[in-house]
Write an enzyme that holds these catalytic residues in place. Sequence first.
Site, short mmCIF file in Angstrom:
data_model
loop_
_atom_site.label_atom_id
_atom_site.label_comp_id
_atom_site.label_asym_id
_atom_site.label_seq_id
_atom_site.Cartn_x
_atom_site.Cartn_y
_atom_site.Cartn_z
CG HIS A 12 -4.17 -1.00 -0.89
ND1 HIS A 12 -4.04 -0.88 0.46
CD2 HIS A 12 -4.78 -2.20 -1.09
CE1 HIS A 12 -4.55 -1.94 1.07
NE2 HIS A 12 -5.00 -2.76 0.14
CG ASP B 1 -6.02 -5.31 2.71
OD1 ASP B 1 -6.50 -6.39 3.12
OD2 ASP B 1 -6.03 -4.97 1.52
CB SER C 191 -0.93 -0.07 1.22
OG SER C 191 -1.94 0.89 1.14
#
Lengths: 195, 270
Positions: free
Chosen positions: A45, A138, A18
């Site tokens: 992401h 996540d 991310s």
Amino acid sequence: MAENILSKKYKLVVIGGSAGSMEVILGILAELKRTLTLAIVIVLHRKKNGESLLVDLFSSRTSLVVKEAEEKEKILPGHIYVAPADYHLLIEKDFTFSLDFSEKVHYSRPSIDVTFETAVDAYGESLICILLSGANADGALGVKKAKEAKGLTMVQNPEDAEVSYMPAQAIAIAQVDLIVNGAEMGAIINNLSIQ
Amino acid sequence: MITDEEVDWLLSDLLEVYGYDFTDYSRASIKRRMSRLFSLDRFPSFAEFRFKLRNDEEYLKRFVEEITVNVTEMFRDPTFYKVLRTEILSVLATYPLIRIWHAGCSTGEEVYSMAILLSEANLLHKSLLYATDINPSVLEKASRGIFPLSQMKQYSENYIQSGGKRDFSSYYTAKYEYVKFHEDLKQKMIFATHNLVSDRSFNEFQLILCRNVLIYFDQHLQERVFSLFDYSLESLGFLALGSKETLRFSTISTNYRQHSSKEKIWRKIS
Ligand SMILES: C[S@@+](CC[C@H](N)C(=O)[O-])C[C@H]1O[C@@H](n2cnc3c(N)ncnc32)[C@H](O)[C@@H]1O
């Protein structure tokens, strides 16, 4: 690093990243050897659009095939697959991909957990899960499940990560096998490949 | 988390008790949806989950609604609608009666988008829009034509990107948190349940849209559904799929030509 952990039983590497992970991924790709026998799936992401740019960008760092993962596509060794923007990427037991446009998980689609967890189901102990920098929880649960299924888990050293939260979350809930700096990861992956 | 064996049990319950066949859906996805519902509804054990499903028809509705994915939008993928608008509608315009099938239309946003396109091309009066789905509750919503006001900003942007020139808000009346699309858009819509797994062809069409449904099916079921579409499509008709779906690997693909390489639209050439 116990001997058995670094055996050559692995078939798939799933890399989740991310905020702050782009440079690390580019670095890993640049290190990968041409003869790599592992398949790699990258779940990153990002904003809704621009996925083809991502494939182009990744391709510029490696001579291995880089492509966006397509639904029902068979996962092949030595290929690098990128999760498409705005879909969850699932891995089926017959080693094909499924896409799924359902609720976001951890405010994210694609969600790293979704890919990690389905990859654990399909690959079990021949899976390597790698979690990189990010500001989101996540991926942590997925790392835990990979570990429980005797897969290899590797997390970016939070001190090395641009944003430490995501790797720190994983380390907090799972007995992660390897905590390493981003720059070391490419070489480790190469060593886990059969050739 | 539900085990693979438990997934199999639920799948056979659905088939045996209710005649719903989800066995050829993408398994990883189905398993995830079932696990999600199991924890969402806080069942103390799998046995209770299974019992509820087998014995409570109301719960079956919820179950079907939750394990299928119903997310949709108006003018989803605006460039797709732009191609419909600029390249496909002019072909359809040559028919005296235009028959369109939206298979897996969910809550109908796609169907209202199409009605707007047709009305702007002055074709709506001679069109019929068949909108079907496996799930009666989404069809119920679709037939009302009432959508959340909060979505309209996004939909209006999509509409403009699709080449729309009007004021999007001229198509609906807003009331509190909702908007109601005008009745004239609805006049040519026919809503009906239709299960792509088990139901047969019911008409011939010049355009079939089945978008973001096939990604949830395994290859075997996709193949079955493609032959259903092939059977239901007139020669020279169009088949439109979702942005991540393809006809490429199916056996019917030899009879089709992709209309443009960017959009997922195929034309039946034989
Ligand atoms: C993600 S929505 C797609 C909505 C719309 N076509 C779009 O692209 O935005 C998928 C729909 O397919 C429906 N569906 C799933 N299985 C089906 C089946 N066997 N037969 C008919 N519809 C089905 C679901 O109920 C859901 O409403």
